[in-house]
Design a protein around this motif. Sequence first.
Motif, PDB file in Angstrom:
ATOM      1  N   UNK A   1      32.965 -69.449  90.227  1.00 34.32           N
ATOM      2  CA  UNK A   1      32.788 -70.349  89.089  1.00 34.32           C
ATOM      3  C   UNK A   1      33.917 -70.333  88.051  1.00 34.32           C
ATOM      4  N   UNK A   2      34.640 -69.210  87.935  1.00 36.87           N
ATOM      5  CA  UNK A   2      35.526 -69.058  86.795  1.00 36.87           C
ATOM      6  C   UNK A   2      36.617 -70.115  86.755  1.00 36.87           C
ATOM      7  N   UNK A   3      37.143 -70.510  87.892  1.00 39.94           N
ATOM      8  CA  UNK A   3      38.250 -71.483  87.874  1.00 39.94           C
ATOM      9  C   UNK A   3      37.780 -72.828  87.340  1.00 39.94           C
ATOM     10  N   UNK A   4      36.609 -73.287  87.762  1.00 38.62           N
ATOM     11  CA  UNK A   4      36.085 -74.549  87.234  1.00 38.62           C
ATOM     12  C   UNK A   4      35.790 -74.455  85.744  1.00 38.62           C
ATOM     13  N   UNK A   5      35.265 -73.318  85.325  1.00 35.30           N
ATOM     14  CA  UNK A   5      34.912 -73.167  83.911  1.00 35.30           C
ATOM     15  C   UNK A   5      36.150 -73.078  83.033  1.00 35.30           C
TER      16      UNK A   5
END
Length: 826
Positions: free
Chosen positions: A638-642
């Motif tokens: 998730x971190x890259x999208x967030x």
Amino acid sequence: MPKSNQNPGKLPFFGTLFALTGLVFLFSIPLGTLPPLGSLLHPVTGILSSAEKGLTSAINLEIEGLQEPVDVYYNERGVPHIFAQNDHDLYYAQGFITARDRLFQLEVTVRGAEGALSEWLGDRMLNYDRNMRRIGMVYGAEKALEGMQNSDTYALLQAYSDGINAWINQLSEEDYPVEYKLLGVSPREWKPLYTAIFLKYMTRTLAGGSSDLTTANAAAHFGEEFVDRYLAGRSEWMDPIISPDHKWNFNARTPTRPSAPFTPSITQHIEPYTVDPGIGSNNWAISPDRTVNGRPLLAGDPHLNLSMPSIWYEMQLHAPGVNVYGVTLPGSPSIIMGFTESLAWVNTNTGADVLDWYEIQYRDDSRQEYLFEGEWRETTTRIEEIKLKDGSVFSDTIRYTHHGPMVYDDGFAPSETGQAMKGLAMRWIGHYTSNESDVYYNLNRGKTIQDAVDALEGFRAPAQNFAVIDGDGNIGMLVSGSFPLKWEGQGAVIGDGSSASYEWNGWVPYDHNPRQINPERGFVSSANQFVTAKSYPYYLGDRFAPFERGLRINDLLRDDDQMTLDKMKAFQLDSYNYLATVSMPVILQQLERLSGEFTDREKEAFEILRAWDYVNEATQIAPSLFNVLWDKIDDAVWQDEYEAAGIPMRWPKRDLTAQMLQDEPNSPFYDNVETPDRTETLADLVLSSFRETLAELTEDYGSDLSEWVWGVTSNVRIPHIADIAGLGVTSLFTNGGDQSLNAINGRNGPSWRMVVELGGERPVAYGVYPGGQSGNPGSPGYDQFVKAWEQGEYYRLELLENPPSLENSSLEGGWSYIRLTPPVTR
């Protein structure tokens, strides 16, 4: 095998002070917020005078305010059994005895909740104090006090306050608790308002969180489908508190969802406050036909942030019409969790959505009027006065709408929010009139489950799931509290403050609250998960705990119809990790495909994970590997999208992520959006996370994998309540984890374990909490129970029918005795 390194902090702390005595020039120099060392080490009034003087076998004390003598018997663990001849004296003595052991805790907790720490600690606490005032902590407490003052039991709340003050008033400076000396301050008079503030502190702790802002951001960025699927949904393993086949025998009255729901502005700020995800609890009750003794059994263990001294204080209260044992919260009268001769209860947090934010349309920049249903309404003004350490007063002006306070404005942008969330009004259950003190007064006198149902009708907040048993063999789960009437999804994101469609439309009728008594399956349980199946007609929110603890309890209880108290204890200490059970097969499958690329060290770690039985034992390495590995995988998904979105957004639930790993092997979220030249797969993501896990554990604990045991890496500790260095307990070596029933991790865990059997000649009960009865760091009773808690041991909880016997003025069985008497007229 690594050993427990319990360090209650007393010797290192005092050792440090003695070393400092050699630095004579410091004796007259204040150290930050502390007084000069000379005053700290004064032999009469300084810190060394705070070593507990202890009790002799019998003491008589004359106290102003009592009506008749009160006898207080301390067992060998320092637990007071208070025997009074009337209610007034019972609660007067409870206040007096609680203050004797926990005075600093009483005051610092309330000061923190009230927003009054600047008076002690200076300007650095001003933003914190302003935030507490601006979210309406004192405002809400004043509303609660109104409810208390209209109750027949208010006189008993006053008696409790008078008892606290009786202890304070007989103290000389040399008798002040050590923390007062460290800070160079004196105790203040206790008021009934402070009990109301303390209860609001518990409401904020357990029902003061909100994800409205970050959910709104996520909905705006990803869309409603993403929110429903990964943020607000239920995993396939979710087993709700009320059994899914339960029938609702009422006609619900629910509000209508607007045809075109409001779309809030994207609010690029972090949440002002969210409930600690580790704050939860377990409880369950078992019918007599599923127990060896044919009697009902109860178990419970509330999970809270741990502190020294403990949030709990153990005692018995006995007077005509009441005989109850359990734990109380210092600052509030009565027993909060415990048992009488024929009724026992313990509660977990419900977690319903009872805090909403509203976008307000103001008439002009003065913000004196705002739009509601096509008309301009006037805001009201409240001035909060905050005392500062130098004796001056800071006045803060807060505007209120009918929704609640406008917490953030041009004049207030606390550092934790980054910048002001201007124009938002906050509606919170803590702002409504309530009287939980009255509820516990009645619950403490209960005999049957129906008595509990009747008592809990007045319970407003924080909503709780009460597991209850009675001596007649009945069991029940009573979900208690006030739940605003909302349409499905209302309050999940910021609401339209100008529309009545976003109002709280009254309350769910008490008789419609989720409740289950004597279910066919023979047990009830809760672990903060979704309260009901989707068939329940009222909307309570979507921010409930993942499935792991709730499903594990139900699995254990379904599989055993020969329950005993010893099994109940073992279940509370169960360290099975259900998150690992559902996610590790997928993770191992992905790693297996790439194992040919492993180094010898990676092969060793992989084999440890493959051989793991999914139990978080302190001596095992695998739980340490999994705990870090799961976080790495979760971030990798998730971190890259967030980060690419550039705004704070609500994070997906871990069990929904685990389900995605199982059900969506080709999800586009596995691809890293920051590497447009390649497309990452689930296997790539798992492998990189695995290697990052080994690198992180090596950096933190060295290259020897045998040093990575869970009892070390979980870093279980119990800080001092005011985070004073050296007065906490560190390096506890325990099983458990936040995905296990034994939910110990870091500074969070079971703050009180209790099991009870009713229906016999006398109640049989055991319990333990991580701490000790005394709040004095110089006392042996400060951390007396920590080792037992760490090792999974329990103490017998003795509900006495009569006082311990006396013979020639000496007590039997290691008891100590205080008689509190009214002054003799001479």
